[in-house]
Design an enzyme around this catalytic site. Structure first.
Site, PDB file in Angstrom:
ATOM      1  CD  GLN A 166     -34.986  14.828  -7.209  1.00  0.00           C
ATOM      2  OE1 GLN A 166     -35.286  15.035  -6.452  1.00  0.00           O
ATOM      3  NE2 GLN A 166     -35.882  14.644  -8.108  1.00  0.00           N
ATOM      4  CG  ASN A 181     -16.022  12.346  -0.596  1.00  0.00           C
ATOM      5  OD1 ASN A 181     -15.857  11.414  -1.791  1.00  0.00           O
ATOM      6  ND2 ASN A 181     -17.027  11.559   0.482  1.00  0.00           N
ATOM      7  CB  ILE A 183      -7.409   5.070   2.470  1.00  0.00           C
ATOM      8  CG1 ILE A 183      -8.612   3.697   2.356  1.00  0.00           C
ATOM      9  CG2 ILE A 183      -7.291   6.036   3.482  1.00  0.00           C
ATOM     10  CD1 ILE A 183     -10.275   3.933   3.663  1.00  0.00           C
ATOM     11  CD  GLU A 192     -23.860  11.735  -5.574  1.00  0.00           C
ATOM     12  OE1 GLU A 192     -23.232  11.322  -6.474  1.00  0.00           O
ATOM     13  OE2 GLU A 192     -25.287  10.182  -4.975  1.00  0.00           O
ATOM     14  NE  ARG A 238      -3.512   0.332  -0.280  1.00  0.00           N
ATOM     15  CZ  ARG A 238      -5.271   0.311  -0.932  1.00  0.00           C
ATOM     16  NH1 ARG A 238      -5.497   1.839  -1.141  1.00  0.00           N
ATOM     17  NH2 ARG A 238      -5.619  -0.778  -1.273  1.00  0.00           N
ATOM     18  CG  ASP A 292     -17.239  10.259   4.183  1.00  0.00           C
ATOM     19  OD1 ASP A 292     -18.376   8.512   4.250  1.00  0.00           O
ATOM     20  OD2 ASP A 292     -17.164  10.391   3.398  1.00  0.00           O
ATOM     21  CG  HIS A 320     -21.418  10.396   2.123  1.00  0.00           C
ATOM     22  ND1 HIS A 320     -20.946   9.631   1.589  1.00  0.00           N
ATOM     23  CD2 HIS A 320     -22.225  10.719   2.942  1.00  0.00           C
ATOM     24  CE1 HIS A 320     -21.128   8.561   2.777  1.00  0.00           C
ATOM     25  NE2 HIS A 320     -22.020   8.626   2.997  1.00  0.00           N
TER      26      HIS A 320
HETATM   27  C1  GRF Z   1     -22.196   8.219  -6.356  1.00  0.00           C
HETATM   28  O1  GRF Z   1     -23.089   7.651  -6.246  1.00  0.00           O
HETATM   29  C2  GRF Z   1     -21.268   9.088  -5.393  1.00  0.00           C
HETATM   30  O2  GRF Z   1     -21.813  10.032  -4.363  1.00  0.00           O
HETATM   31  C3  GRF Z   1     -20.385   7.647  -4.831  1.00  0.00           C
HETATM   32  O3  GRF Z   1     -20.229   7.036  -5.863  1.00  0.00           O
HETATM   33  C4  GRF Z   1     -21.202   6.959  -6.876  1.00  0.00           C
HETATM   34  C5  GRF Z   1     -19.813   7.692  -7.655  1.00  0.00           C
HETATM   35  O4  GRF Z   1     -20.826   7.458  -8.624  1.00  0.00           O
HETATM   36  N1  GRF Z   1     -18.864   8.526  -3.788  1.00  0.00           N
HETATM   37  P1  GRF Z   1     -19.689   7.768 -10.430  1.00  0.00           P
HETATM   38  O5  GRF Z   1     -18.689   6.780 -10.738  1.00  0.00           O
HETATM   39  O6  GRF Z   1     -20.116   9.399  -9.996  1.00  0.00           O
HETATM   40  O7  GRF Z   1     -21.185   7.708 -11.390  1.00  0.00           O
END
Ligand code: GRF
Length: 198
Positions: free
Chosen positions: A179, A108, A93, A181, A66, A151, A110
Site C-alpha cells: 500500500q 532510499n 552503508i 512502498e 571495507r 535515514d 524506508h
Molecule cells: C523493504 O521492506 C524496504 O522497505 C526495505 O527493505 C525491504 C526490501 O524489500 N528497505 P525488497 O527487497 O524490495 O522486496
C-alpha cells in the site's frame, strides 16, 4: 531519459515495482541501466536478469577491507553512468565519497513514516516490530534523499498505512510494501524523471 541504477540486497519487490512501472509507463522517461547487489543470492538479481537488465554482485566478502569494497562498488556504479541511484532494500552503508559524488541523486525507500522508527538498526522487520510494540495506529513508508546520516536526508514522498488489530510484523510489512512502498518509490522516480523535483 533518466538513467537509474537500483541497489538491492534481498527479494527485490521494490525493484519489481520499478520494473513494472517502466513497462506500464507509470514511470516515464526512465531507463534502468543496471542493478547492483552486495548479496549474490539476492532474488532481486534474478528479477533483473529476467528483464535483460544488467545485474551484478559486488560482495564485501571478496575484498580485503571495507575501503576496497567501497572503491569497487563506486567504480561499478560509475560505469553505469547513473543520473539517479535508487536504494531499494539495500543494506550496505553508502560510502562518503559516493554521497559526495552523487549528492541529491541517491534516494532510499524506508518502511516507516520518518522520523519514526528509523536510524541505525531500523531496517526490515525490526521497523514493524517496533511500530507494533509502540502501538501506533498509523505507519507507512518514506522516500528520501540519502545524505551522510542514516535515514536523515530530505523527505521526498510519504504514504500512510493503517495498523490493524492482530497485525504481526510480517503482515504489517507486507501491507506497507503493497500500500505504500511499491507506490511511492515508482512515483518519486517518475517525478524526478519528469523534472518536477531537482
Ligand atoms: C523493504 O521492506 C524496504 O522497505 C526495505 O527493505 C525491504 C526490501 O524489500 N528497505 P525488497 O527487497 O524490495 O522486496
Amino acid at each position: 531519459m533518466l538513467n537509474i541504477v537500483v541497489c538491492v540486497s534481498g527479494g527485490g519487490t521494490n525493484l519489481q515495482a520499478i520494473i513494472d512501472g517502466v513497462k506500464n509507463r507509470t514511470i516515464q522517461n526512465t531507463k534502468i541501466a543496471g542493478v547492483i547487489s552486495n548479496n549474490v543470492s539476492a532474488y532481486a538479481l534474478k528479477r533483473a536478469e529476467a528483464e535483460g537488465i544488467p545485474a551484478l554482485c559486488v560482495s564485501p566478502g571478496k575484498f580485503e577491507n571495507r575501503d576496497e569494497f567501497n572503491d569497487a562498488f563506486l567504480s561499478e556504479i560509475d560505469k553505469l553512468n547513473p543520473d539517479l541511484i535508487v536504494l531499494a532494500g539495500f543494506l550496505v552503508i553508502i560510502p562518503q565519497k559516493m554521497i559526495e559524488k552523487y549528492r541529491d541523486r541517491i534516494i532510499n525507500i524506508h518502511p516507516s513514516l520518518i522520523p519514526s522508527f528509523c536510524g541505525t538498526g531500523f531496517y526490515g522487520l525490526k521497523v514493524h516490530e517496533e511500530a507494533l510494540k509502540r502501538g501506533v495506529k498509523i505507519t507507512g513508508a518514506t522516500v528520501h534523499y540519502v545524505d551522510e546520516g542514516t535515514d536523515t536526508g530530505r523527505i521526498i514522498l510519504q504514504k500512510a498505512v493503517e495498523v490493524l488489530e492482530g497485525d504481526t510484523p510480517q503482515i504489517l510489512q507486507r501491507r506497507v510494501m503493497e500500500q505504500a512502498e511499491w507506490i511511492i518509490l515508482p512515483q518519486a522516480i517518475n517525478e524526478i524523471a519528469a523534472g518536477y523535483r531537482e
